[in-house]
Design an enzyme around this catalytic site. Structure first.
Site, PDB file in Angstrom:
ATOM      1  N   ASP A  80      -7.889   8.792   3.180  1.00  0.00           N
ATOM      2  CA  ASP A  80      -7.351   7.494   2.749  1.00  0.00           C
ATOM      3  C   ASP A  80      -6.460   6.928   3.844  1.00  0.00           C
ATOM      4  O   ASP A  80      -6.158   7.596   4.839  1.00  0.00           O
ATOM      5  CB  ASP A  80      -6.581   7.625   1.431  1.00  0.00           C
ATOM      6  CG  ASP A  80      -6.366   6.276   0.738  1.00  0.00           C
ATOM      7  OD1 ASP A  80      -6.911   5.254   1.203  1.00  0.00           O
ATOM      8  OD2 ASP A  80      -5.648   6.241  -0.276  1.00  0.00           O
ATOM      9  N   LYS A  81      -6.043   5.679   3.644  1.00  0.00           N
ATOM     10  CA  LYS A  81      -5.103   5.046   4.569  1.00  0.00           C
ATOM     11  C   LYS A  81      -3.939   4.490   3.769  1.00  0.00           C
ATOM     12  O   LYS A  81      -4.050   4.267   2.550  1.00  0.00           O
ATOM     13  CB  LYS A  81      -5.782   3.949   5.373  1.00  0.00           C
ATOM     14  CG  LYS A  81      -6.283   2.735   4.605  1.00  0.00           C
ATOM     15  CD  LYS A  81      -5.315   1.611   4.448  1.00  0.00           C
ATOM     16  CE  LYS A  81      -5.271   0.624   5.533  1.00  0.00           C
ATOM     17  NZ  LYS A  81      -5.070  -0.771   4.987  1.00  0.00           N
ATOM     18  N   HIS A  82      -2.840   4.273   4.473  1.00  0.00           N
ATOM     19  CA  HIS A  82      -1.739   3.556   3.838  1.00  0.00           C
ATOM     20  C   HIS A  82      -1.228   2.535   4.841  1.00  0.00           C
ATOM     21  O   HIS A  82      -1.011   2.857   6.006  1.00  0.00           O
ATOM     22  CB  HIS A  82      -0.609   4.506   3.449  1.00  0.00           C
ATOM     23  CG  HIS A  82       0.572   3.778   2.883  1.00  0.00           C
ATOM     24  ND1 HIS A  82       0.616   3.318   1.582  1.00  0.00           N
ATOM     25  CD2 HIS A  82       1.721   3.365   3.459  1.00  0.00           C
ATOM     26  CE1 HIS A  82       1.741   2.682   1.380  1.00  0.00           C
ATOM     27  NE2 HIS A  82       2.438   2.694   2.490  1.00  0.00           N
ATOM     28  N   SER A  83      -1.051   1.313   4.365  1.00  0.00           N
ATOM     29  CA  SER A  83      -0.472   0.285   5.220  1.00  0.00           C
ATOM     30  C   SER A  83       0.898  -0.067   4.655  1.00  0.00           C
ATOM     31  O   SER A  83       1.075  -0.130   3.432  1.00  0.00           O
ATOM     32  CB  SER A  83      -1.376  -0.954   5.208  1.00  0.00           C
ATOM     33  OG  SER A  83      -0.645  -2.071   5.651  1.00  0.00           O
ATOM     34  N   THR A 120      -3.946  -5.256  -2.077  1.00  0.00           N
ATOM     35  CA  THR A 120      -5.405  -5.034  -2.125  1.00  0.00           C
ATOM     36  C   THR A 120      -5.930  -5.162  -3.552  1.00  0.00           C
ATOM     37  O   THR A 120      -7.001  -5.712  -3.797  1.00  0.00           O
ATOM     38  CB  THR A 120      -5.727  -3.638  -1.545  1.00  0.00           C
ATOM     39  OG1 THR A 120      -5.283  -3.630  -0.189  1.00  0.00           O
ATOM     40  CG2 THR A 120      -7.199  -3.324  -1.581  1.00  0.00           C
ATOM     41  N   ARG A 168      16.968   2.833  -6.146  1.00  0.00           N
ATOM     42  CA  ARG A 168      17.248   2.455  -4.738  1.00  0.00           C
ATOM     43  C   ARG A 168      17.198   0.938  -4.561  1.00  0.00           C
ATOM     44  O   ARG A 168      17.999   0.356  -3.828  1.00  0.00           O
ATOM     45  CB  ARG A 168      16.222   3.117  -3.808  1.00  0.00           C
ATOM     46  CG  ARG A 168      16.434   4.600  -3.628  1.00  0.00           C
ATOM     47  CD  ARG A 168      15.228   5.225  -2.932  1.00  0.00           C
ATOM     48  NE  ARG A 168      14.922   4.568  -1.683  1.00  0.00           N
ATOM     49  CZ  ARG A 168      13.691   4.431  -1.171  1.00  0.00           C
ATOM     50  NH1 ARG A 168      12.645   4.905  -1.831  1.00  0.00           N
ATOM     51  NH2 ARG A 168      13.494   3.838  -0.021  1.00  0.00           N
ATOM     52  N   SER A 183       9.035   8.583  -0.351  1.00  0.00           N
ATOM     53  CA  SER A 183       8.515   7.711  -1.394  1.00  0.00           C
ATOM     54  C   SER A 183       7.031   7.409  -1.170  1.00  0.00           C
ATOM     55  O   SER A 183       6.191   7.597  -2.058  1.00  0.00           O
ATOM     56  CB  SER A 183       9.338   6.414  -1.404  1.00  0.00           C
ATOM     57  OG  SER A 183       8.756   5.455  -2.228  1.00  0.00           O
ATOM     58  N   LYS A 187       3.471   9.583  -3.285  1.00  0.00           N
ATOM     59  CA  LYS A 187       2.405   8.909  -4.047  1.00  0.00           C
ATOM     60  C   LYS A 187       1.053   9.168  -3.395  1.00  0.00           C
ATOM     61  O   LYS A 187       0.063   9.438  -4.075  1.00  0.00           O
ATOM     62  CB  LYS A 187       2.672   7.398  -4.103  1.00  0.00           C
ATOM     63  CG  LYS A 187       3.843   7.054  -5.003  1.00  0.00           C
ATOM     64  CD  LYS A 187       4.174   5.571  -4.967  1.00  0.00           C
ATOM     65  CE  LYS A 187       4.844   5.183  -3.692  1.00  0.00           C
ATOM     66  NZ  LYS A 187       5.870   4.208  -3.693  1.00  0.00           N
ATOM     67  N   LYS A 188       0.987   9.088  -2.083  1.00  0.00           N
ATOM     68  CA  LYS A 188      -0.292   9.299  -1.391  1.00  0.00           C
ATOM     69  C   LYS A 188      -0.772  10.736  -1.589  1.00  0.00           C
ATOM     70  O   LYS A 188      -1.945  10.979  -1.848  1.00  0.00           O
ATOM     71  CB  LYS A 188      -0.135   8.995   0.109  1.00  0.00           C
ATOM     72  CG  LYS A 188      -0.232   7.535   0.408  1.00  0.00           C
ATOM     73  CD  LYS A 188      -1.684   7.049   0.321  1.00  0.00           C
ATOM     74  CE  LYS A 188      -1.789   5.592   0.007  1.00  0.00           C
ATOM     75  NZ  LYS A 188      -3.128   5.131  -0.331  1.00  0.00           N
TER      76      LYS A 188
END
Ligand code: URA
Length: 440
Positions: A80-83, A120, A168, A183, A187-188
């Site tokens: 997967d990716k995270h941006s 997305t 936060r 954080s 989740k990822k």
């Protein structure tokens, strides 16, 4: 163990051990610690920082606070990716099917728009019938059969982060690289990934405006993700202007379909999509190097295989079977399309990408309050890039709106976003500015 003793230890600059972190995260999850105690620890961490070991332990404890997805029945690397988010960033829509075409399994859990940045999930939901919250069985089936599925969070992933982030957000402790790292990654990692690629953006439209801060966040994310057992690299990419020439929901889906079909490709979008894919394929062992991965991505996109898989994914998740052939039949169009021209002709020297995102929010394409619905049809197209000429024939952008009032507000935001001058003043940055390699 007492929460106040853990807070005191961190306040004095001590390093928390694994048990102390676990105890506190358990307290966050089951309300064993109060909001005041959570915010005090956040503030202590903000000033005293966390060691790499503490960051890894915090990430893993938060990952373990809820469901952890498993993909045992899939016989392909889970990627997967995270941006970190931006404007006109529809990379995921091309990246997921292209990676699937190269042999990866991509269960992409994506988010909604936040502030001036697009989401997305909101974009995919502009496709009629598309179900972004399928059952776990459907999610698994689509990933297995198509190779990718872009959906929203379904299960109870990292609930400790949900509460921690909420506190936060209202106690001025979001801007801690240590806490942002834990954080994002909790989740990822709860999504059961084997490898990850990160797109950490810098610039006027990014969460991290300065390149140095983005690089520090990318380094932290890469070290912690690898330390937690997920092979990860990061690219630091430019967000000093909209990435795609469209920003909004349906307009970005149309832009992605055009990209996948090869009928219109924004060059910076191409560079980042291919580079991200190259990293992901190398991390997953599906390519010998990131360069070889870029070649495989290019083939997957140019052969039409990625377009075919995107169409299949859309259909299996409830969208029209002929979506790729006739997207314009399905994507809602706004009633007004108004070109916005600069007050004086010249070259675009710089753009405040945040303001471009604000223009989309002004149109109703983003949210003012978390519970707001987004309008799929509104947005911007033909967005002028840095270094292009704008004049009475070439607009800054075309605004897609419901009414005159929206057009007026978006025009103010857009005009404020653009600095027009001479070629000598153009501030242009490479789409991909830096790379942080996996540490394992
Ligand atoms: N995004 C997240 O998910 N967490 C943060 O702390 C900041 C941005």
């Amino acid at each position: 163990m007492l929460p106040q003793e853990i807070i005191r230890k961190k306040r004095e600059g001590g390093a928390l051990n694994k048990d102390e972190i676990q105890f506190f995260v358990d307290g966050i999850t089951n309300n064993g610690v109060t909001d005041a105690q959570v915010s005090s620890l956040a503030m202590a961490i903000f000033f005293q920082k966390l060691t790499l070991e503490e960051r890894i332990n915090l990430t893993l404890a938060m990952r373990n606070s809820g469901d952890i997805m498993r993909w045992d029945t899939i016989d392909a690397p889970i990627v997967d990716k995270h941006s970190t988010g931006g404007v006109g960033d529809n990379v995921s829509l091309m990246l997921a099917p292209a990676l699937a075409a190269c042999g990866a399994a991509v269960p992409m859990i994506s988010g909604r728009g936040l502030g001036h940045t697009g989401g997305t999930l909101d974009k995919m939901e502009s496709i009629p019938g598309y179900s972004a919250k399928p059952s776990n069985e459907t999610f698994l089936k689509v990933v297995k059969e198509v190779g990718c599925a872009i959906i929203g969070q379904t299960g109870n992933l990292a609930p400790a982060d949900k509460r921690f982030y909420g506190i936060r957000d209202v106690t001025a402790t979001v801007e801690s690289i240590d806490l942002i790292t834990a954080s994002i990654l909790s989740k990822k990692l709860a999504a059961g990934l084997e490898t990850l690629v990160l797109d950490v953006k810098w610039g006027t439209g990014a969460f991290m405006a300065s390149f140095e801060d983005a690089r520090a966040l990318a380094e932290s994310l890469v070290k912690v993700a690898n330390g937690a057992g997920v092979k990860t690299s990061a690219l630091i990419t430019d967000m000093n202007e909209s990435l795609a020439s469209a920003a909004g929901n349906a307009v970005e889906v149309q832009n992605a379909v055009d990209f996948l079909k090869g009928t219109h490709i924004d060059s910076r979008l191409w560079d980042i999509t291919v580079a991200q894919g190259g990293e992901a394929l190398a991390n997953a062992g599906l390519a010998a190097s990131a360069e070889a991965g870029c070649d495989a991505m290019t083939k997957a996109l140019q052969s039409g295989k990625a377009a075919e898989l995107f169409g299949k994914m859309v259909h299996q998740l409830g969208g029209p079977a002929d979506f790729m052939e006739k997207p314009e039949l399905y994507l809602e169009k706004a009633p007004m399309e108004v070109p916005i021209y600069a007050d004086t002709p010249g070259m675009v020297t710089r753009v405040n990408a945040r303001q471009v995102g604000v223009a989309v929010v002004e149109l109703g394409g983003g949210r003012v309050k978390p519970e707001d619905a987004v309008d799929p049809a509104v947005g911007l197209t033909h967005i002028a890039g840095v270094g292009t000429t704008v004049d009475s024939d070439n607009p800054i952008a075309i605004v897609h709106a419901r009414d005159e009032d929206q057009v007026a507000r978006a025009t103010v935001a857009l005009k404020a976003a653009y600095v027009i001058g001479d070629a000598a003043d153009v501030a242009e940055y490479p789409a991909v500015r830096d790379r942080i390699a996996p540490t394992v």
